[in-house]
Write a protein that holds these residues in place. Structure first.
Motif, PDB file in Angstrom:
ATOM      1  N   THR A  16      -4.863   0.698  19.211  1.00  0.00           N
ATOM      2  CA  THR A  16      -5.616   0.369  20.412  1.00  0.00           C
ATOM      3  C   THR A  16      -7.119   0.414  20.148  1.00  0.00           C
ATOM      4  N   LEU A  17      -7.582   1.516  19.576  1.00  0.00           N
ATOM      5  CA  LEU A  17      -9.004   1.709  19.294  1.00  0.00           C
ATOM      6  C   LEU A  17      -9.322   1.568  17.808  1.00  0.00           C
ATOM      7  N   ILE A  18      -8.417   2.054  16.992  1.00  0.00           N
ATOM      8  CA  ILE A  18      -8.546   1.997  15.530  1.00  0.00           C
ATOM      9  C   ILE A  18      -7.524   0.998  14.982  1.00  0.00           C
ATOM     10  N   ASP A  19      -7.955   0.142  14.056  1.00  0.00           N
ATOM     11  CA  ASP A  19      -7.077  -0.889  13.504  1.00  0.00           C
ATOM     12  C   ASP A  19      -6.197  -0.277  12.417  1.00  0.00           C
ATOM     13  N   TRP A  20      -5.117   0.340  12.864  1.00  0.00           N
ATOM     14  CA  TRP A  20      -4.246   1.042  11.921  1.00  0.00           C
ATOM     15  C   TRP A  20      -3.510   0.062  11.009  1.00  0.00           C
ATOM     16  N   GLU A  21      -3.223  -1.145  11.478  1.00  0.00           N
ATOM     17  CA  GLU A  21      -2.550  -2.111  10.613  1.00  0.00           C
ATOM     18  C   GLU A  21      -3.443  -2.505   9.438  1.00  0.00           C
ATOM     19  N   ALA A  22      -4.721  -2.708   9.698  1.00  0.00           N
ATOM     20  CA  ALA A  22      -5.647  -2.999   8.607  1.00  0.00           C
ATOM     21  C   ALA A  22      -5.742  -1.814   7.652  1.00  0.00           C
ATOM     22  N   GLY A  23      -5.764  -0.594   8.204  1.00  0.00           N
ATOM     23  CA  GLY A  23      -5.856   0.597   7.373  1.00  0.00           C
ATOM     24  C   GLY A  23      -4.643   0.798   6.496  1.00  0.00           C
ATOM     25  N   ILE A  24      -3.457   0.595   7.065  1.00  0.00           N
ATOM     26  CA  ILE A  24      -2.220   0.751   6.294  1.00  0.00           C
ATOM     27  C   ILE A  24      -2.118  -0.349   5.238  1.00  0.00           C
ATOM     28  N   ALA A  25      -2.398  -1.583   5.643  1.00  0.00           N
ATOM     29  CA  ALA A  25      -2.294  -2.703   4.703  1.00  0.00           C
ATOM     30  C   ALA A  25      -3.279  -2.576   3.547  1.00  0.00           C
ATOM     31  N   ALA A  26      -4.410  -1.925   3.781  1.00  0.00           N
ATOM     32  CA  ALA A  26      -5.398  -1.755   2.720  1.00  0.00           C
ATOM     33  C   ALA A  26      -4.865  -0.904   1.572  1.00  0.00           C
ATOM     34  N   VAL A  27      -3.829  -0.106   1.840  1.00  0.00           N
ATOM     35  CA  VAL A  27      -3.183   0.678   0.787  1.00  0.00           C
ATOM     36  C   VAL A  27      -1.901  -0.005   0.317  1.00  0.00           C
ATOM     37  N   LEU A  28      -1.095  -0.489   1.250  1.00  0.00           N
ATOM     38  CA  LEU A  28       0.179  -1.093   0.869  1.00  0.00           C
ATOM     39  C   LEU A  28       0.001  -2.365   0.037  1.00  0.00           C
ATOM     40  N   ALA A  29      -1.021  -3.167   0.355  1.00  0.00           N
ATOM     41  CA  ALA A  29      -1.182  -4.451  -0.350  1.00  0.00           C
ATOM     42  C   ALA A  29      -1.489  -4.273  -1.837  1.00  0.00           C
ATOM     43  N   PRO A  30      -2.446  -3.422  -2.227  1.00  0.00           N
ATOM     44  CA  PRO A  30      -2.678  -3.255  -3.670  1.00  0.00           C
ATOM     45  C   PRO A  30      -1.507  -2.576  -4.386  1.00  0.00           C
ATOM     46  N   TRP A  31      -0.801  -1.691  -3.667  1.00  0.00           N
ATOM     47  CA  TRP A  31       0.412  -1.104  -4.270  1.00  0.00           C
ATOM     48  C   TRP A  31       1.439  -2.188  -4.553  1.00  0.00           C
ATOM     49  N   ALA A  32       1.653  -3.077  -3.577  1.00  0.00           N
ATOM     50  CA  ALA A  32       2.634  -4.148  -3.754  1.00  0.00           C
ATOM     51  C   ALA A  32       2.228  -5.073  -4.890  1.00  0.00           C
ATOM     52  N   ALA A  33       0.930  -5.385  -4.984  1.00  0.00           N
ATOM     53  CA  ALA A  33       0.457  -6.247  -6.071  1.00  0.00           C
ATOM     54  C   ALA A  33       0.700  -5.599  -7.428  1.00  0.00           C
ATOM     55  N   GLU A  34       0.416  -4.300  -7.495  1.00  0.00           N
ATOM     56  CA  GLU A  34       0.649  -3.561  -8.751  1.00  0.00           C
ATOM     57  C   GLU A  34       2.127  -3.560  -9.118  1.00  0.00           C
ATOM     58  N   ALA A  35       2.990  -3.488  -8.079  1.00  0.00           N
ATOM     59  CA  ALA A  35       4.430  -3.430  -8.311  1.00  0.00           C
ATOM     60  C   ALA A  35       5.039  -4.816  -8.536  1.00  0.00           C
ATOM     61  N   GLY A  36       4.239  -5.863  -8.403  1.00  0.00           N
ATOM     62  CA  GLY A  36       4.746  -7.206  -8.617  1.00  0.00           C
ATOM     63  C   GLY A  36       5.525  -7.771  -7.444  1.00  0.00           C
ATOM     64  N   LEU A  37       5.271  -7.242  -6.253  1.00  0.00           N
ATOM     65  CA  LEU A  37       5.949  -7.729  -5.051  1.00  0.00           C
ATOM     66  C   LEU A  37       5.113  -8.833  -4.406  1.00  0.00           C
ATOM     67  N   ASP A  41       0.642  -9.174   3.919  1.00  0.00           N
ATOM     68  CA  ASP A  41       0.374  -7.957   4.695  1.00  0.00           C
ATOM     69  C   ASP A  41       1.377  -7.819   5.839  1.00  0.00           C
ATOM     70  N   GLU A  42       1.688  -8.925   6.513  1.00  0.00           N
ATOM     71  CA  GLU A  42       2.643  -8.874   7.624  1.00  0.00           C
ATOM     72  C   GLU A  42       4.021  -8.459   7.142  1.00  0.00           C
ATOM     73  N   ASP A  43       4.439  -8.977   5.974  1.00  0.00           N
ATOM     74  CA  ASP A  43       5.727  -8.581   5.401  1.00  0.00           C
ATOM     75  C   ASP A  43       5.765  -7.080   5.146  1.00  0.00           C
ATOM     76  N   LEU A  44       4.689  -6.555   4.599  1.00  0.00           N
ATOM     77  CA  LEU A  44       4.629  -5.131   4.274  1.00  0.00           C
ATOM     78  C   LEU A  44       4.634  -4.274   5.533  1.00  0.00           C
ATOM     79  N   LEU A  45       3.875  -4.686   6.532  1.00  0.00           N
ATOM     80  CA  LEU A  45       3.850  -3.921   7.788  1.00  0.00           C
ATOM     81  C   LEU A  45       5.213  -3.915   8.450  1.00  0.00           C
ATOM     82  N   LEU A  46       5.893  -5.042   8.437  1.00  0.00           N
ATOM     83  CA  LEU A  46       7.228  -5.115   9.023  1.00  0.00           C
ATOM     84  C   LEU A  46       8.194  -4.195   8.282  1.00  0.00           C
TER      85      LEU A  46
END
Length: 243
Positions: A16-37, A41-46
């Motif tokens: 609502t006030l803080i963009d938690w999806e952007a915050g979470i994706a900022a960590v999940l996306a580079p992890w996924a790239a490192e893992a070759g996935l 970002d939407e796929d990861l959040l889901l």
């Protein structure tokens, strides 16, 4: 609904006030790239959404930093790639880095002129302190998961509101709940008989993102796409009372 009929606003923070999806994706996306996935970002959040909700149900007294780390590991298991302790700890410690939505601080400053402001958040106190520095207002009451030993949509936050309202000398009927998440907030708000406003931050995006789809009954009285739009409507309603 007349927004001038209320003296206090309780807010969800993350989404609502803080963009938690952007915050979470900022960590999940580079992890996924490192893992070759090859996942957006939407796929990861889901993939992540239900794992956080389940971790909160399984360990309601855990600090949110531990919940985030646990949810990340569960997400990795779901995607078939193990999450290292270093990556899990990185997400767990990331809350203070999550950005505020661009309109949040100005909207809150405007609303604080006419309403008591209460935070009702699925987070630990330390994490919220980092986020509050980005929001730039002094909330009149703060209720976190660390305080009530549970995570929304469990009722504990909303049960604790009674004491907060008594301290602020605001009758319950003069409280309005404001939140993005139908799952975390509008379901329990309905159970507690609270009127609510939906800040539909995903109005221009399909799907549920990092928030599970609600499986229980919910309702809301008004919908706005941004906090700026809500704050403007509230300000106009309050000013109309003085004309």
């Amino acid at each position: 609904m007349n927004l001038a009929d209320y003296d206090a606003l309780s807010f969800d923070c993350y989404g609502t006030l803080i963009d938690w999806e952007a915050g979470i994706a900022a960590v999940l996306a580079p992890w996924a790239a490192e893992a070759g996935l090859d996942l957006s970002d939407e796929d990861l959040l889901l993939a992540y959404a239900e794992n956080e909700a389940q971790a909160e149900r399984d360990t309601p007294s855990a600090l949110y930093s531990a919940v985030l780390a646990d949810a990340f590991r569960r997400t990795g298991d779901k995607l078939g790639v193990a999450v290292s302790d270093a990556w899990a700890a990185k997400l767990g410690a990331s809350v203070p880095d999550w950005p505020a939505f661009p309109d949040s601080a100005d909207a809150l400053r405007s609303l604080a002129e006419d309403y008591k402001l209460i935070i009702l958040s699925n987070v630990h106190r330390e994490g919220f302190a980092g986020s509050n520095a980005r929001l730039g207002v002094a909330f009149d009451s703060i209720i976190t998961a660390e305080d009530v030993h549970a995570y929304k949509p469990a009722p504990n936050h909303f049960d604790a509101l009674d004491g907060a309202l008594a301290d602020l000398e605001v009758p319950k009927e003069r409280l309005l709940h404001v939140a993005q998440s139908l799952f975390h907030d509008h379901v329990p708000a309905k159970r507690h008989g609270l009127p609510s406003v939906w800040i539909n931050r995903r109005v221009d995006r399909p799907g549920w993102g990092a928030t599970p789809e609600p499986s229980a009954e919910y309702s809301y009285d008004l919908e706005f796409p941004t906090m700026a739009a809500f704050a403007q409507a509230a300000r106009e309603a309050k000013r109309a009372m003085t004309v």
